[in-house]
Design a protein around this motif. Structure first.
Motif, PDB file in Angstrom:
ATOM      1  N   LEU A 163       0.573  -1.393  -0.233  1.00  0.00           N
ATOM      2  CA  LEU A 163       0.060   0.025   0.371  1.00  0.00           C
ATOM      3  C   LEU A 163       0.439   0.837  -0.101  1.00  0.00           C
ATOM      4  CD1 LEU A 163      -2.710  -0.907   1.859  1.00  0.00           C
ATOM      5  CD2 LEU A 163      -3.297  -0.759  -0.215  1.00  0.00           C
ATOM      6  N   LEU A 164       1.426   1.043   0.732  1.00  0.00           N
ATOM      7  CA  LEU A 164       2.802   2.331   0.768  1.00  0.00           C
ATOM      8  C   LEU A 164       3.831   2.476  -1.155  1.00  0.00           C
ATOM      9  CD1 LEU A 164       4.744   1.620   3.892  1.00  0.00           C
ATOM     10  CD2 LEU A 164       3.388   2.932   3.526  1.00  0.00           C
ATOM     11  N   GLY A 165       3.723   1.431  -1.512  1.00  0.00           N
ATOM     12  CA  GLY A 165       4.078   1.310  -3.242  1.00  0.00           C
ATOM     13  C   GLY A 165       3.896   1.860  -3.297  1.00  0.00           C
ATOM     14  N   PHE A 166       2.003   1.857  -3.666  1.00  0.00           N
ATOM     15  CA  PHE A 166       0.997   2.557  -4.455  1.00  0.00           C
ATOM     16  C   PHE A 166       1.388   3.770  -4.265  1.00  0.00           C
ATOM     17  CE2 PHE A 166      -1.247  -1.928  -3.862  1.00  0.00           C
ATOM     18  CZ  PHE A 166      -0.303  -2.101  -5.609  1.00  0.00           C
ATOM     19  N   GLY A 167       1.113   4.519  -3.090  1.00  0.00           N
ATOM     20  CA  GLY A 167       1.704   5.684  -2.806  1.00  0.00           C
ATOM     21  C   GLY A 167       2.300   6.469  -3.159  1.00  0.00           C
ATOM     22  N   ILE A 168       3.776   5.929  -2.718  1.00  0.00           N
ATOM     23  CA  ILE A 168       4.862   6.081  -3.457  1.00  0.00           C
ATOM     24  C   ILE A 168       4.519   6.469  -5.199  1.00  0.00           C
ATOM     25  CG2 ILE A 168       7.168   6.016  -3.737  1.00  0.00           C
ATOM     26  CD1 ILE A 168       7.142   5.539  -0.817  1.00  0.00           C
ATOM     27  N   GLY A 169       4.381   5.787  -5.973  1.00  0.00           N
ATOM     28  CA  GLY A 169       4.177   5.222  -7.118  1.00  0.00           C
ATOM     29  C   GLY A 169       3.920   6.579  -7.872  1.00  0.00           C
ATOM     30  N   PHE A 170       2.716   6.727  -6.974  1.00  0.00           N
ATOM     31  CA  PHE A 170       0.940   7.769  -7.346  1.00  0.00           C
ATOM     32  C   PHE A 170       1.781   9.157  -7.607  1.00  0.00           C
ATOM     33  CE2 PHE A 170      -2.257   5.307  -7.154  1.00  0.00           C
ATOM     34  CZ  PHE A 170      -2.586   5.229  -8.796  1.00  0.00           C
ATOM     35  N   THR A 171       3.101   8.810  -6.336  1.00  0.00           N
ATOM     36  CA  THR A 171       2.914  10.305  -5.861  1.00  0.00           C
ATOM     37  C   THR A 171       4.170  11.112  -6.703  1.00  0.00           C
ATOM     38  OG1 THR A 171       4.379   9.712  -3.690  1.00  0.00           O
ATOM     39  CG2 THR A 171       2.543  10.337  -3.694  1.00  0.00           C
ATOM     40  N   ASN A 172       5.688  10.440  -6.977  1.00  0.00           N
ATOM     41  CA  ASN A 172       6.867  10.047  -7.834  1.00  0.00           C
ATOM     42  C   ASN A 172       6.512  10.474  -8.702  1.00  0.00           C
ATOM     43  OD1 ASN A 172       7.867   9.403  -4.873  1.00  0.00           O
ATOM     44  ND2 ASN A 172       8.824   7.824  -5.335  1.00  0.00           N
ATOM     45  N   GLN A 173       5.214   9.812  -9.749  1.00  0.00           N
ATOM     46  CA  GLN A 173       5.013  10.269 -10.847  1.00  0.00           C
ATOM     47  C   GLN A 173       4.826  12.100 -11.044  1.00  0.00           C
ATOM     48  OE1 GLN A 173       2.538  10.786 -12.998  1.00  0.00           O
ATOM     49  NE2 GLN A 173       3.184  10.384 -15.020  1.00  0.00           N
ATOM     50  N   ALA A 174       3.618  12.256 -10.497  1.00  0.00           N
ATOM     51  CA  ALA A 174       2.895  13.692 -10.265  1.00  0.00           C
ATOM     52  C   ALA A 174       3.615  14.643  -9.860  1.00  0.00           C
ATOM     53  CB  ALA A 174       1.834  13.128  -9.682  1.00  0.00           C
ATOM     54  N   ALA A 175       4.047  14.666  -8.513  1.00  0.00           N
ATOM     55  CA  ALA A 175       5.079  15.447  -8.331  1.00  0.00           C
ATOM     56  C   ALA A 175       6.400  16.251  -9.004  1.00  0.00           C
ATOM     57  CB  ALA A 175       5.601  15.758  -6.703  1.00  0.00           C
ATOM     58  N   PRO A 176       6.995  15.986  -9.717  1.00  0.00           N
ATOM     59  CA  PRO A 176       8.244  16.482  -9.873  1.00  0.00           C
ATOM     60  C   PRO A 176       7.294  16.532 -11.769  1.00  0.00           C
ATOM     61  CG  PRO A 176       9.016  14.365  -9.539  1.00  0.00           C
ATOM     62  CD  PRO A 176       7.049  13.909  -8.898  1.00  0.00           C
ATOM     63  N   VAL A 177       6.606  16.159 -12.190  1.00  0.00           N
ATOM     64  CA  VAL A 177       6.330  17.419 -13.192  1.00  0.00           C
ATOM     65  C   VAL A 177       5.218  18.086 -12.917  1.00  0.00           C
ATOM     66  CG1 VAL A 177       5.121  16.969 -15.334  1.00  0.00           C
ATOM     67  CG2 VAL A 177       6.110  14.733 -14.781  1.00  0.00           C
ATOM     68  N   TYR A 178       5.154  18.043 -12.422  1.00  0.00           N
ATOM     69  CA  TYR A 178       3.871  19.825 -11.611  1.00  0.00           C
ATOM     70  C   TYR A 178       4.864  19.854 -10.921  1.00  0.00           C
ATOM     71  CZ  TYR A 178       0.481  22.055  -8.560  1.00  0.00           C
ATOM     72  OH  TYR A 178      -0.491  23.137  -8.414  1.00  0.00           O
ATOM     73  N   LEU A 179       5.937  20.272 -10.781  1.00  0.00           N
ATOM     74  CA  LEU A 179       7.021  21.168 -10.106  1.00  0.00           C
ATOM     75  C   LEU A 179       7.648  21.786 -11.264  1.00  0.00           C
ATOM     76  CD1 LEU A 179       8.922  19.304  -7.336  1.00  0.00           C
ATOM     77  CD2 LEU A 179       7.324  21.446  -7.126  1.00  0.00           C
ATOM     78  N   ALA A 180       7.610  20.999 -12.209  1.00  0.00           N
ATOM     79  CA  ALA A 180       8.805  21.115 -13.867  1.00  0.00           C
ATOM     80  C   ALA A 180       7.365  22.506 -14.486  1.00  0.00           C
ATOM     81  CB  ALA A 180       9.316  20.565 -14.320  1.00  0.00           C
ATOM     82  N   GLU A 181       6.132  21.788 -14.527  1.00  0.00           N
ATOM     83  CA  GLU A 181       4.902  22.843 -15.188  1.00  0.00           C
ATOM     84  C   GLU A 181       4.765  23.679 -14.529  1.00  0.00           C
ATOM     85  OE1 GLU A 181       2.942  18.682 -17.552  1.00  0.00           O
ATOM     86  OE2 GLU A 181       1.849  20.432 -15.744  1.00  0.00           O
ATOM     87  N   THR A 182       5.527  24.360 -13.541  1.00  0.00           N
ATOM     88  CA  THR A 182       4.837  25.091 -12.953  1.00  0.00           C
ATOM     89  C   THR A 182       6.266  26.376 -12.635  1.00  0.00           C
ATOM     90  OG1 THR A 182       2.955  23.803 -11.124  1.00  0.00           O
ATOM     91  CG2 THR A 182       3.572  26.174  -9.831  1.00  0.00           C
ATOM     92  N   ALA A 183       6.880  26.058 -11.990  1.00  0.00           N
ATOM     93  CA  ALA A 183       8.372  26.710 -11.387  1.00  0.00           C
ATOM     94  C   ALA A 183       8.400  27.527 -12.776  1.00  0.00           C
ATOM     95  CB  ALA A 183       9.357  26.234 -10.750  1.00  0.00           C
TER      96      ALA A 183
END
Length: 513
Positions: free
Chosen positions: A143-163
């Motif tokens: 379950l922890l792995g599913f959480g990390i898989g989702f956040t690691n996919q979305a967060a870096p791209v979110y940051l690149a698209e916002t900064a």
């Protein structure tokens, strides 16, 4: 890109449209970067818990029996595939989740994916804290792995698209910065809970709910990126409002929004076949980086040092409490060096940091191998003198510092910024899947490798660092300050990758009816 200080005019020229760092963009990026907290906490907590006697006696008594043996091989004390499965099962689940997340992101947006990731991590923390057998532990880890898989996919791209592009490296390294904060917090928690008999390990595992709550709260407070909103068919005014929120309420965002809309329109219709498209010749360079960069990050050997640093320090002659304190020191050093990367990455660029970091890591790993080989020997039955144990700690800290200013943050920065919008979710999904897949293999095999190769384990990783440093010299172009919409130009000018790039003019002609 959903954010930037430049517009891309016809012919590839970059035109300044006044983007700047505002309080809003800082807060938004910090909220998104907090996704790294859950990954960092898990990295730090696993190694410390597996070194706690109360945890081992309940779930892995065979390891304790080997530790109590009159004569034992220091390299092989912790060699247990079930014990490493406790750690590595998370990353197998994360690999699967990251690939699913790329499709989910296109459907519901990056903000919602980060929210789902935090919720799954929270559930995993609860299951692990209540575990009564190994099976329950591994279910919680998944379950922890599913959480990390989702956040690691979305967060870096979110940051690149916002900064803004001028400071994109600094903002995107925020993910690694929060990862380092989570790692340090976990090591401090382990140091404290190791003194609680019987159930201290439950507190360590259960407190993973705290960083999960932070990412859930952060995801609720931010808006999705303009690129993601437009890709999902949301109204232009909604994207304008999101962009204005991060650029400041009085900012003129029309030129920037026009660029974002143009990039999304050019990519429309291609997202559904993104995984197939990234295999095409014209995206060969993107695919190579999506695989090579995260794979090389793991082949530095840092992940096994981070996970198993208490085990490594005990092998090097420290007691259990001293080994846990060594892990705390290691986490603090990594945090400090990540801060250094944050303030230098946009001034000096990606390549210089990667090259200097690689050189220092090679020296440290060779030195650790020499010390352990000369002191513990090949049979692992000799004790290491205290000065040499301290030298191993010092070298490991220098290694961690070098990783913290180079491959640590930049392995998230580079994949987050190089993909065009039509393959961005797929490219980031592949990158995260490779990262987590490599982490699974390395954490599952490290203790057996240490038992088999002995001190030569560190020579093995030093050789890989030499390979990846050569790769940076030959194949990785500098992306410092380049707007996402203009990123194609750096590949067109590269001595090798230009043979695969379809020039923008030719691409436009080919797509005209």
């Amino acid at each position: 890109m959903a954010g930037g200080a430049f517009a891309v005019a016809d012919g590839g020229a970059c035109v300044d449209y006044g983007g700047r760092v505002t309080f809003s963009v800082v807060v938004t990026c910090l909220m998104a970067a907090s996704g790294g907290l859950i990954f960092g906490y898990d990295i730090g907590i696993s190694g410390g818990v597996t070194a706690m006697e109360s945890f081992l006696s309940r779930f892995f008594p065979g390891v304790l029996r080997r530790m109590a043996a009159a004569r034992r091989d220091e390299y092989c004390v912790y060699d247990s595939h079930v014990l490493t499965a406790f750690t590595s099962s998370l990353y197998l689940a994360g690999l699967a989740a990251s690939l699913v997340a790329s499709r989910v992101t296109r459907a519901i947006g990056r903000q919602a994916v980060m929210l789902a990731g935090g919720a799954l991590f929270f559930a995993g923390a609860a299951v692990n804290a209540a575990a009564v057998n190994v099976a329950m532990l591994i279910v919680g880890r998944m379950l922890l792995g599913f959480g990390i898989g989702f956040t690691n996919q979305a967060a870096p791209v979110y940051l690149a698209e916002t900064a803004p592009p001028k400071w994109r490296g600094a903002f995107t390294t925020g993910f690694q910065l929060f990862l380092s904060i989570g790692n340090l917090a976990a090591n401090l928690v382990n140091y404290g809970t190791s003194r609680i008999p019987t159930w201290g390990w439950r507190l360590s595992l259960g407190l993973a709910a705290a960083p999960a709550a932070v990412i859930v709260a952060g995801a609720l407070l931010i808006l999705d990126t303009p690129s993601s909103l437009l890709v999902r068919g949301r109204p232009l005014e909604e994207a304008r409002a999101a962009l204005r929120r991060v650029r400041g309420g009085k900012a003129d965002v029309d030129a920037e929004l026009e660029d974002v809309a143009r990039a999304v329109d050019a990519a429309r219709g291609h997202e559904e076949g993104a995984f197939r498209r990234i295999l095409a010749r014209e995206h060969r360079h993107h695919l190579a980086m999506a695989v090579a960069v995260p794979l090389f990050q793991q082949l530095t050997g840092v992940i096994v040092i981070a996970f198993f640093s208490p085990v490594l320090f005990q092998t090097a002659g420290f007691g259990s409490d001293a080994a846990l304190m060594g892990a705390v020191i290691l986490g603090a050093v990594n945090l400090g060096s990540t801060l250094l990367s944050t303030v230098t990455v946009d001034r000096y660029g990606r390549r210089p940091l990667l090259l200097t970091g690689g050189f220092v890591m090679i020296i440290c790993q060779v030195a650790v191998a020499w010390i352990m080989g000369s002191q513990i020997g090949g049979n692992g039955e000799s004790a290491m003198a205290r000065p040499y144990s301290l030298a191993v700690l010092a070298l490991t800290c220098v290694f961690s510092a070098a990783f913290g200013w180079s491959w640590g943050p930049l392995a998230w920065v580079i994949p987050g910024e190089i993909f065009p919008v039509e393959i961005r979710s797929a490219g980031q999904g592949i990158s995260v899947a490779v990262n987590l897949g490599a982490t699974f293999l390395l954490t599952q095999t490290f203790l057996s490798m240490l038992c088999t190769l002995k001190y030569a384990t560190f020579i093995y990783y030093a050789a890989w660092v030499a390979v990846m440093t050569a790769f940076v010299v030959a194949f990785l172009p500098e992306t410092k300050g380049v707007p996402l919409e203009a990123m194609g130009a750096i590949w067109e000018g590269h001595w090798y990758w230009r043979r695969f790039v379809q020039p923008a003019a030719a691409k436009t002609t080919a797509e005209d009816p």
